[in-house]
Design an enzyme around this catalytic site. Structure first.
Site, short mmCIF file in Angstrom:
data_model
loop_
_atom_site.label_atom_id
_atom_site.label_comp_id
_atom_site.label_asym_id
_atom_site.label_seq_id
_atom_site.Cartn_x
_atom_site.Cartn_y
_atom_site.Cartn_z
CE1 TYR A 76 -17.48 -4.51 -16.38
CE2 TYR A 76 -18.46 -2.32 -16.39
CZ TYR A 76 -17.34 -3.13 -16.35
OH TYR A 76 -16.10 -2.58 -16.26
CG PHE A 128 -2.28 -2.75 8.92
CD1 PHE A 128 -2.13 -3.77 9.85
CD2 PHE A 128 -2.59 -3.09 7.61
CE1 PHE A 128 -2.28 -5.09 9.48
CE2 PHE A 128 -2.75 -4.42 7.24
CZ PHE A 128 -2.59 -5.42 8.17
CB THR A 129 1.75 -4.35 6.73
OG1 THR A 129 0.44 -4.94 6.63
CG2 THR A 129 2.46 -4.93 7.95
CG ASP A 219 -7.96 0.47 8.73
OD1 ASP A 219 -8.99 -0.24 8.63
OD2 ASP A 219 -6.82 0.04 8.54
CE LYS A 262 -8.38 -7.92 7.93
NZ LYS A 262 -7.94 -7.60 6.57
NE ARG A 386 1.62 -8.86 11.21
CZ ARG A 386 1.08 -8.58 10.02
NH1 ARG A 386 -0.19 -8.24 9.92
NH2 ARG A 386 1.80 -8.62 8.93
CG PHE A 453 4.64 -9.46 6.39
CD1 PHE A 453 4.81 -8.11 6.12
CD2 PHE A 453 3.38 -10.00 6.26
CE1 PHE A 453 3.74 -7.32 5.72
CE2 PHE A 453 2.30 -9.22 5.86
CZ PHE A 453 2.49 -7.88 5.58
#
Ligand code: F0G
Length: 461
Positions: A76, A128-129, A219, A262, A386, A453
């Protein structure tokens, strides 16, 4: 005369395990997309032939990463994999403090809560969303300060992720620096077509923001891909490694959010990283509320191990050369065939320009949504809208946001598909382009409140 040797890029790995694909008949695909409300997010993956929905969490892990899973320390608290990840983030990325999270948007949630006060403005190199939504939920207002070229699919600017310093200065003059806690800088810019920012521009952003005490939140979801494009195209960087350029980018920023799904070659994972001990202390405290203890942040020990190994693999030059090489291979085939795509080709996918595909469809008939559905019916290739659906509604007026870019993203997972798959994709896109005149568009029949979306449903017009 010396013979010039030409060498193609090729994958710096060979395949050890395969996953069979299934291809439905055209009639079955028509039924599947109808049942999915013409939204590719609502298709079952089993009904998809070549899945180009996203490059997120869809990478093939290396044998080293799979071996790393076996080293998972599922304690943990204080798992050894956390310390390996922390050391890797320090060594490879250069950020001092690490708070793991289950994925990128969780890190966006934490940093938005910590840095944004209601009424603040958050400039960024395009939205970005999830990033924008977390800024809004924290009471902030996103302001686009990317260069105009980024909104023009035909502009061949090599660094369309660049910030327009005049737009940033104008915002500072208009609202005052004390209302701007930070600027959000993405490497690369997903919504612009996977477009990189140059180091020259980032340095200028650093200089301007430093003058006003504005911080930079990075980001860094696709930072190694951005670094590769700098190596290829920015004067002065041809002899630097991707790893060196990644570190240089990061050194110009204060905090970072990461979707490790990514660049970092894992199926799940992310983090918040920072050089600021106070922000770290606050994030470490908040993460236990929303994610889990600060040494696992919603991840299993094995996930953190795979991420640490993936991060190291992601900054290898030969990896990026093949990764981006494959995306550009598909892009070139489409360009050569006269298909309207976003130029220049970005790093994580090829973006079809639905406005030019379907000049007869107004944006409120959802041309990109239509195109993604048509492509699926033609070949079982799954892509992602997009455009206007992704852009959501203006929270003040309630009307659709009408983005300049109305795109369909053919996103290439890392180390998953072959050149032959790319050939099939190109053939299908060309076929759909030839039939474009027949498309009638869609109407939205169900619209969720947040990030519509993902779950919106449509019917054919
Ligand atoms: N930032 C960027 C630039 C992204 O592309 C994503 C995710 C996130 C943040 C959020 O990270 O998904 O781990 O919570 N992009 C995926 C995509 C979903 O398909 O482009 P997440």
């Amino acid at each position: 005369m010396q013979r010039i040797k030409k060498r193609s890029w090729a994958e710096p790995y060979k395949i050890k395990m395969v996953e069979p694909l299934r291809m439905l008949s055209r009639r079955e695909r028509e039924q599947a997309i109808r049942e999915a409300g013409y939204n590719t997010f609502l298709l079952r993956s089993e009904d998809v032939y070549i899945d180009l929905l996203t490059d997120s969490g869809t990478s093939a892990m290396s044998d080293r990463q799979w071996a790393g899973l076996m080293l998972g320390d599922e304690a943990y608290a204080g798992s050894r994999n956390f310390y390996h990840l922390e050391e890797t983030v320090r060594n490879v990325y250069g950020y001092k403090y690490l708070v793991p999270t289950h994925q990128g948007r969780a890190a966006e949630h934490l940093i938005s809560k910590i840095l944004i006060k209601p009424g603040d403005y958050i400039p960024g190199n395009m939205y970005f969303t999830t990033t924008k939504l977390h800024q809004e939920l924290a009471g902030g207002k996103f302001v686009d300060v990317i260069i105009d070229e980024a909104h023009d699919p035909e502009s061949e600017h090599p660094f369309k992720g660049n910030v327009d310093l005049d737009k940033l200065q104008a915002l500072i003059d208009r609202v005052g620096a004390d209302k701007i806690p930070y600027i959000a800088i993405a490497t690369t810019v997903n919504m612009a077509g996977g477009q990189p920012i140059s180091l020259e521009n980032l340095r200028a952003v650093r200089e301007l923001t430093a003058k006003y005490g504005i911080q930079i939140v990075h980001d860094m979801t696709r930072v190694a891909e951005n670094a590769y494009m700098i190596q290829q195209n920015e004067p002065g960087y041809a002899d630097k490694t991707v790893a060196e350029i990644v570190k240089e980018i990061n050194s110009l920023t204060d905090h970072a959010t990461m979707s490790a799904k990514k660049d970092a070659l894992v199926n799940i994972g992310g983090f918040l990283a920072t050089n600021d001990p106070d922000v770290f202390e606050q994030a470490r405290n908040l993460v236990v509320v929303y994610e889990g203890l600060h040494t696992y942040g919603g991840l299993a020990g094995r996930d953190m191990e795979a991420m640490a190994i993936g991060i190291k693999e992601s900054v290898m030059d030969e990896h990026q050369k093949a990764r981006v090489g494959q995306v550009h291979y598909l892009g070139k085939m489409l360009l050569d065939a006269g298909i309207p795509v976003v130029k220049p080709i970005g790093t994580h996918g090829v973006f079809l320009d639905a406005k030019r595909f379907y000049p007869h469809l107004p944006q409120d008939k959802f041309p990109a949504q239509t195109l993604a559905a048509e492509l699926y019916v033609d070949s079982g290739v799954r892509a992602m809208e997009r455009g206007i659906v992704s852009a959501g509604r203006n929270p003040e007026t309630g009307d659709h946001n009408y983005p300049k870019l109305e795109l369909v993203r053919l996103t290439i997972p890392r180390r998953v598909y072959t050149q032959a798959h790319m050939d099939v994709v190109a053939e299908s896109v060309i076929e759909v382009y030839e039939q474009a005149g027949k498309a009638k568009g869609l109407k939205m029949v169900f619209e969720p409140k947040y990030l519509r979306f993902f779950q919106a449903r449509f019917e054919k017009l």
